[in-house]
Design an enzyme around this catalytic site. Structure first.
Site, PDB file in Angstrom:
ATOM      1  N   ARG A 141      -8.065 -12.247   7.005  1.00 22.39           N
ATOM      2  CA  ARG A 141      -8.093 -11.077   6.113  1.00 22.39           C
ATOM      3  C   ARG A 141      -8.568 -11.563   4.753  1.00 22.39           C
ATOM      4  O   ARG A 141      -8.259 -12.695   4.353  1.00 22.39           O
ATOM      5  CB  ARG A 141      -6.706 -10.432   5.996  1.00 22.39           C
ATOM      6  CG  ARG A 141      -6.685  -9.221   5.057  1.00 22.39           C
ATOM      7  CD  ARG A 141      -5.449  -8.324   5.197  1.00 22.39           C
ATOM      8  NE  ARG A 141      -4.198  -8.983   4.877  1.00 22.39           N
ATOM      9  CZ  ARG A 141      -3.297  -9.419   5.757  1.00 22.39           C
ATOM     10  NH1 ARG A 141      -3.520  -9.277   7.058  1.00 22.39           N
ATOM     11  NH2 ARG A 141      -2.185 -10.005   5.365  1.00 22.39           N
ATOM     12  N   HIS A 163       2.343  -1.133  -2.722  1.00 22.67           N
ATOM     13  CA  HIS A 163       1.750   0.061  -2.088  1.00 22.67           C
ATOM     14  C   HIS A 163       2.098   1.198  -3.047  1.00 22.67           C
ATOM     15  O   HIS A 163       3.141   1.827  -2.928  1.00 22.67           O
ATOM     16  CB  HIS A 163       2.323   0.285  -0.694  1.00 22.67           C
ATOM     17  CG  HIS A 163       1.963  -0.827   0.252  1.00 22.67           C
ATOM     18  ND1 HIS A 163       2.621  -1.059   1.433  1.00 22.67           N
ATOM     19  CD2 HIS A 163       1.003  -1.795   0.177  1.00 22.67           C
ATOM     20  CE1 HIS A 163       2.080  -2.111   2.037  1.00 22.67           C
ATOM     21  NE2 HIS A 163       1.103  -2.578   1.291  1.00 22.67           N
ATOM     22  N   GLU A 219      -8.660 -10.021   0.859  1.00 24.88           N
ATOM     23  CA  GLU A 219      -8.148  -8.887   0.081  1.00 24.88           C
ATOM     24  C   GLU A 219      -8.363  -9.116  -1.409  1.00 24.88           C
ATOM     25  O   GLU A 219      -7.927 -10.132  -1.963  1.00 24.88           O
ATOM     26  CB  GLU A 219      -6.643  -8.707   0.349  1.00 24.88           C
ATOM     27  CG  GLU A 219      -6.007  -7.620  -0.487  1.00 24.88           C
ATOM     28  CD  GLU A 219      -4.552  -7.330  -0.104  1.00 24.88           C
ATOM     29  OE1 GLU A 219      -3.869  -8.247   0.398  1.00 24.88           O
ATOM     30  OE2 GLU A 219      -4.115  -6.183  -0.312  1.00 24.88           O
ATOM     31  N   HIS A 251       2.864  -8.733   9.470  1.00 20.33           N
ATOM     32  CA  HIS A 251       3.942  -8.854   8.470  1.00 20.33           C
ATOM     33  C   HIS A 251       4.677 -10.189   8.559  1.00 20.33           C
ATOM     34  O   HIS A 251       5.878 -10.263   8.299  1.00 20.33           O
ATOM     35  CB  HIS A 251       4.924  -7.680   8.600  1.00 20.33           C
ATOM     36  CG  HIS A 251       4.352  -6.395   8.102  1.00 20.33           C
ATOM     37  ND1 HIS A 251       4.928  -5.174   8.339  1.00 20.33           N
ATOM     38  CD2 HIS A 251       3.233  -6.140   7.371  1.00 20.33           C
ATOM     39  CE1 HIS A 251       4.184  -4.218   7.781  1.00 20.33           C
ATOM     40  NE2 HIS A 251       3.145  -4.784   7.197  1.00 20.33           N
ATOM     41  N   ASP A 260      29.495 -11.674  -2.638  1.00 21.81           N
ATOM     42  CA  ASP A 260      29.412 -11.207  -4.020  1.00 21.81           C
ATOM     43  C   ASP A 260      28.142 -11.674  -4.748  1.00 21.81           C
ATOM     44  O   ASP A 260      28.081 -11.670  -5.979  1.00 21.81           O
ATOM     45  CB  ASP A 260      30.670 -11.595  -4.806  1.00 21.81           C
ATOM     46  CG  ASP A 260      30.868 -13.105  -4.822  1.00 21.81           C
ATOM     47  OD1 ASP A 260      30.117 -13.809  -4.113  1.00 21.81           O
ATOM     48  OD2 ASP A 260      31.770 -13.567  -5.539  1.00 21.81           O
ATOM     49  N   ASP A 278      -1.332 -14.162   2.006  1.00 19.04           N
ATOM     50  CA  ASP A 278      -1.352 -12.838   1.358  1.00 19.04           C
ATOM     51  C   ASP A 278      -0.204 -12.857   0.360  1.00 19.04           C
ATOM     52  O   ASP A 278       0.964 -12.802   0.744  1.00 19.04           O
ATOM     53  CB  ASP A 278      -1.164 -11.752   2.423  1.00 19.04           C
ATOM     54  CG  ASP A 278      -1.218 -10.339   1.835  1.00 19.04           C
ATOM     55  OD1 ASP A 278      -1.122 -10.190   0.601  1.00 19.04           O
ATOM     56  OD2 ASP A 278      -1.343  -9.384   2.626  1.00 19.04           O
ATOM     57  N   TYR A 291      -8.148  -9.689  13.827  1.00 18.14           N
ATOM     58  CA  TYR A 291      -6.977 -10.373  14.395  1.00 18.14           C
ATOM     59  C   TYR A 291      -7.195 -10.520  15.897  1.00 18.14           C
ATOM     60  O   TYR A 291      -7.235  -9.522  16.618  1.00 18.14           O
ATOM     61  CB  TYR A 291      -5.697  -9.572  14.091  1.00 18.14           C
ATOM     62  CG  TYR A 291      -5.618  -9.228  12.613  1.00 18.14           C
ATOM     63  CD1 TYR A 291      -5.119 -10.146  11.684  1.00 18.14           C
ATOM     64  CD2 TYR A 291      -6.126  -8.013  12.142  1.00 18.14           C
ATOM     65  CE1 TYR A 291      -5.115  -9.855  10.325  1.00 18.14           C
ATOM     66  CE2 TYR A 291      -6.119  -7.713  10.786  1.00 18.14           C
ATOM     67  CZ  TYR A 291      -5.613  -8.636   9.884  1.00 18.14           C
ATOM     68  OH  TYR A 291      -5.618  -8.347   8.541  1.00 18.14           O
ATOM     69  N   HIS A 319      -5.138   0.365  -0.183  1.00 19.50           N
ATOM     70  CA  HIS A 319      -4.052   1.238  -0.638  1.00 19.50           C
ATOM     71  C   HIS A 319      -4.062   1.201  -2.148  1.00 19.50           C
ATOM     72  O   HIS A 319      -4.629   0.287  -2.763  1.00 19.50           O
ATOM     73  CB  HIS A 319      -2.705   0.751  -0.073  1.00 19.50           C
ATOM     74  CG  HIS A 319      -2.430  -0.706  -0.316  1.00 19.50           C
ATOM     75  ND1 HIS A 319      -1.935  -1.195  -1.498  1.00 19.50           N
ATOM     76  CD2 HIS A 319      -2.634  -1.795   0.482  1.00 19.50           C
ATOM     77  CE1 HIS A 319      -1.812  -2.512  -1.415  1.00 19.50           C
ATOM     78  NE2 HIS A 319      -2.244  -2.909  -0.229  1.00 19.50           N
ATOM     79  N   ASP A 329      -2.199  -8.207  -5.467  1.00 23.53           N
ATOM     80  CA  ASP A 329      -2.118  -8.264  -4.004  1.00 23.53           C
ATOM     81  C   ASP A 329      -3.406  -8.907  -3.496  1.00 23.53           C
ATOM     82  O   ASP A 329      -4.449  -8.251  -3.456  1.00 23.53           O
ATOM     83  CB  ASP A 329      -1.946  -6.831  -3.470  1.00 23.53           C
ATOM     84  CG  ASP A 329      -1.747  -6.773  -1.967  1.00 23.53           C
ATOM     85  OD1 ASP A 329      -1.593  -7.836  -1.343  1.00 23.53           O
ATOM     86  OD2 ASP A 329      -1.738  -5.646  -1.431  1.00 23.53           O
ATOM     87  N   GLU A 335      -9.254  -4.696   1.693  1.00 24.06           N
ATOM     88  CA  GLU A 335      -8.688  -5.775   2.490  1.00 24.06           C
ATOM     89  C   GLU A 335      -8.972  -5.669   3.987  1.00 24.06           C
ATOM     90  O   GLU A 335      -8.067  -5.485   4.793  1.00 24.06           O
ATOM     91  CB  GLU A 335      -7.173  -5.852   2.271  1.00 24.06           C
ATOM     92  CG  GLU A 335      -6.407  -4.549   2.414  1.00 24.06           C
ATOM     93  CD  GLU A 335      -4.900  -4.767   2.244  1.00 24.06           C
ATOM     94  OE1 GLU A 335      -4.353  -5.667   2.895  1.00 24.06           O
ATOM     95  OE2 GLU A 335      -4.275  -4.031   1.450  1.00 24.06           O
ATOM     96  N   HIS A 342      -5.428  -1.977  10.798  1.00 23.91           N
ATOM     97  CA  HIS A 342      -4.858  -1.418   9.564  1.00 23.91           C
ATOM     98  C   HIS A 342      -5.958  -0.814   8.700  1.00 23.91           C
ATOM     99  O   HIS A 342      -7.144  -0.962   8.976  1.00 23.91           O
ATOM    100  CB  HIS A 342      -4.039  -2.460   8.793  1.00 23.91           C
ATOM    101  CG  HIS A 342      -4.801  -3.689   8.367  1.00 23.91           C
ATOM    102  ND1 HIS A 342      -5.672  -3.699   7.314  1.00 23.91           N
ATOM    103  CD2 HIS A 342      -4.803  -4.953   8.871  1.00 23.91           C
ATOM    104  CE1 HIS A 342      -6.170  -4.929   7.167  1.00 23.91           C
ATOM    105  NE2 HIS A 342      -5.670  -5.700   8.100  1.00 23.91           N
TER     106      HIS A 342
HETATM  107  N1  GLY Z   1       0.596  -7.465   1.069  1.00 20.83           N
HETATM  108  C1  GLY Z   1       0.682  -6.160   1.563  1.00 20.83           C
HETATM  109  C2  GLY Z   1      -0.634  -5.572   1.733  1.00 20.83           C
HETATM  110  O1  GLY Z   1      -1.622  -6.264   1.724  1.00 20.83           O
HETATM  111  O2  GLY Z   1      -0.763  -4.397   1.828  1.00 20.83           O
HETATM  112 MN    MN Z   2      -1.756  -8.088   0.654  1.00 17.72          MN
HETATM  113 MN    MN Z   3      -2.626  -4.949   0.284  1.00 14.38          MN
END
Ligand code: GLY
Ligand code: MN
Ligand code: MN
Length: 465
Positions: free
Chosen positions: A429, A365, A431, A243, A36, A260, A412, A358, A271, A408, A354
């Site tokens: 990375r 996103h 970003e 992820h 609950d 991140d 890797y 975005h 982000d 970003e 990637h």
């Molecule tokens: N944190 C998700 C991305 O960088 O798209």
């Molecule tokens: Mn990110």
């Molecule tokens: Mn991002």
């Protein structure tokens, strides 16, 4: 935000519904976490964009003449003692600026009347489980009344198609909120970096969750309601898991740490990713790779300006990364050829899999088509060199002032026989969040996340402090 701004958005949407149009926009459902206990409630972004209202169990109905009806939880003293105060339909018109409001318990009774004699029903497609069935049920009730002369809507359309375009270009109020979310998030990264170096200097056992705790502290300290997405705090090889979530792995001197994370502030996301040496000093190979990713980000930033295509920053990044992979011996020139060959064959994809960005807004996103609407028909086909699939390309979106996107790039490098050992298990990375702008103070885009440094020397200086 002043309620007039939400009313203006509703008016803009109503004007696009067409003669006899009606739009139904529910907020998000409540989700149980276990038994609950529920997950922290987060409103639906489309609903919030049009109402500024954050309670669950609410609907907006908007007709093409601009009339708005809100359905919301009724006042209920007993429920309010347990769950908190409710606005209630009596107060909703004055507080939210809607024309009328009713209890959500009356939804099934009132909706058929609101749909009667309308031509088109607009609602969000494929986002709310069961919504199509609900709309069907209401339309069946309208159909029963057809023999008394009622007109039944003959078309159903996706309201997201209209709202996505509206949300894609942010107004000044939204941009101010996003700048604040970005500032808080940048300060959180600084805090996590400094705690990491401080704990390692003191000989303490540093875990990923210690750094996650610093992020959360800074977010909440400045009024952010939630992280905008599950924070990634990845030590060492974990950074190669795209992820990954902040977990319990040890953070060791000599490793890089990839964070991140961004906060959500009053419904708007930041982000940010930074990658830094746990003890505050890059090793030679780490610095070589870091400079490569940073150079690729700089190329992408230079390509982000009004009039450029959404794909331009990605293409700029890929060219720099591909050349760097050849120069650093990650790709063998004798096998993959020169930089143009690497781009054509997508040989870089093994280490950079990637996209470079975005849209960013209420959702991390964020919504908005990546194809230029006026050029939907210009389809070209190509064969993907890796999968062999035929891909249909359409001209990418043209960037306009007020659009917000992330930039970003990353690299890797999992351990493998053909990867130089010095680079094994490194994930990097970088970003930042960019507002496309024609303001002459900026060169095409305003980076709103540079409250946390990005240059290798500046990161080292920050962590030594
Ligand atoms: N944190 C998700 C991305 O960088 O798209
Ligand atoms: Mn990110
Ligand atoms: Mn991002």
């Amino acid at each position: 935000m002043p309620i007039a701004n939400y009313a203006a958005r509703r008016a803009r949407l109503a004007a696009q519904l067409g003669e006899g149009g009606v739009a139904l926009i529910p907020t998000a459902p409540v989700h149980m976490r276990n038994r609950d206990s529920d997950f922290p409630y987060r409103h639906d972004s489309y609903f919030y964009y049009l109402t500024g209202f954050t309670e669950p169990h609410a609907w907006l109905v908007l007709t093409s003449d601009g009339r708005s009806t809100l359905f919301c939880q009724p006042k209920d003293l007993e429920r309010e003692i347990w769950d908190g105060i409710r606005l209630g339909p009596e107060a909703a018109p004055a507080t939210l600026g809607v024309d009328e409001a009713h209890s959500v318990a009356e939804l099934d009774q009132r909706l058929p009347k609101l749909l009667e004699n309308r031509r088109t029903v607009w609602y969000p497609f494929a986002t709310h489980t069961g919504l199509e069935t609900q709309v069907d049920g209401w339309l069946q009730k309208v159909r029963v009344r057809a023999r008394f002369g009622a007109l039944v809507p003959e078309a159903q359309r996706d309201v997201c198609a209209l709202l996505d375009e509206m949300r894609l270009v942010k107004d000044t109020h939204e941009l101010d909120l996003m700048r604040r979310a970005a500032q808080i998030s940048a300060a959180a990264h600084v805090r996590a970096m400094q705690r990491c170096a401080r704990m390692l200097r003191a000989g303490e056992d540093v875990r990923e969750y210690h750094l996650d705790a610093e992020l959360l502290h800074e977010f909440r300290q400045h009024g952010s309601e939630f992280p905008a997405y599950g924070s990634i705090v990845a030590a060492g090889a974990n950074a190669c898991v795209l992820h990954y979530r902040a977990d319990a792995a040890p953070v060791r001197a000599g490793d890089l740490v990839l964070i991140d994370a961004g906060c959500e502030l009053h419904g708007y996301a930041a982000d940010i990713t930074r990658t830094f040496p746990a003890n505050g000093r890059f090793t030679g190979p780490q610095r070589d790779l870091y400079q490569l990713v940073l150079a690729s980000q700089q190329a992408a930033i230079a390509a982000t300006r009004p009039g450029a295509r959404f794909t331009a920053p990605h293409e700029a990044t890929v060219r720099v990364l591909a050349q760097g992979m050849l120069d650093l011996g990650l790709l063998d020139k004798t096998q993959v050829g020169n930089v143009d060959d690497v781009i054509a064959s997508r040989a870089y994809f093994r280490f950079y899999m990637h996209r470079t960005g975005h849209w960013l807004g209420m959702d991390v996103h964020d919504c908005g088509s990546y194809v230029e609407p006026g050029e939907l028909g210009q389809v070209s086909e190509r064969r993907d060199p890796l999968s062999g699939e035929t891909i249909q390309d359409r001209p990418a979106r043209i960037l306009r002032p007020g659009m917000v996107l992330t930039i970003e790039p990353g690299i890797y490098l999992r351990a493998a026989d053909d990867v130089p050992a010095a680079f094994h298990n490194i994930g990097i990375r970088i970003e930042d969040d960019a507002v496309v702008t024609a303001d002459p103070r900026f060169d095409g885009c305003e980076l709103i996340t540079r409250g946390v440094p990005v240059e290798a020397d500046a990161i080292e200086a920050l962590m030594a402090a």
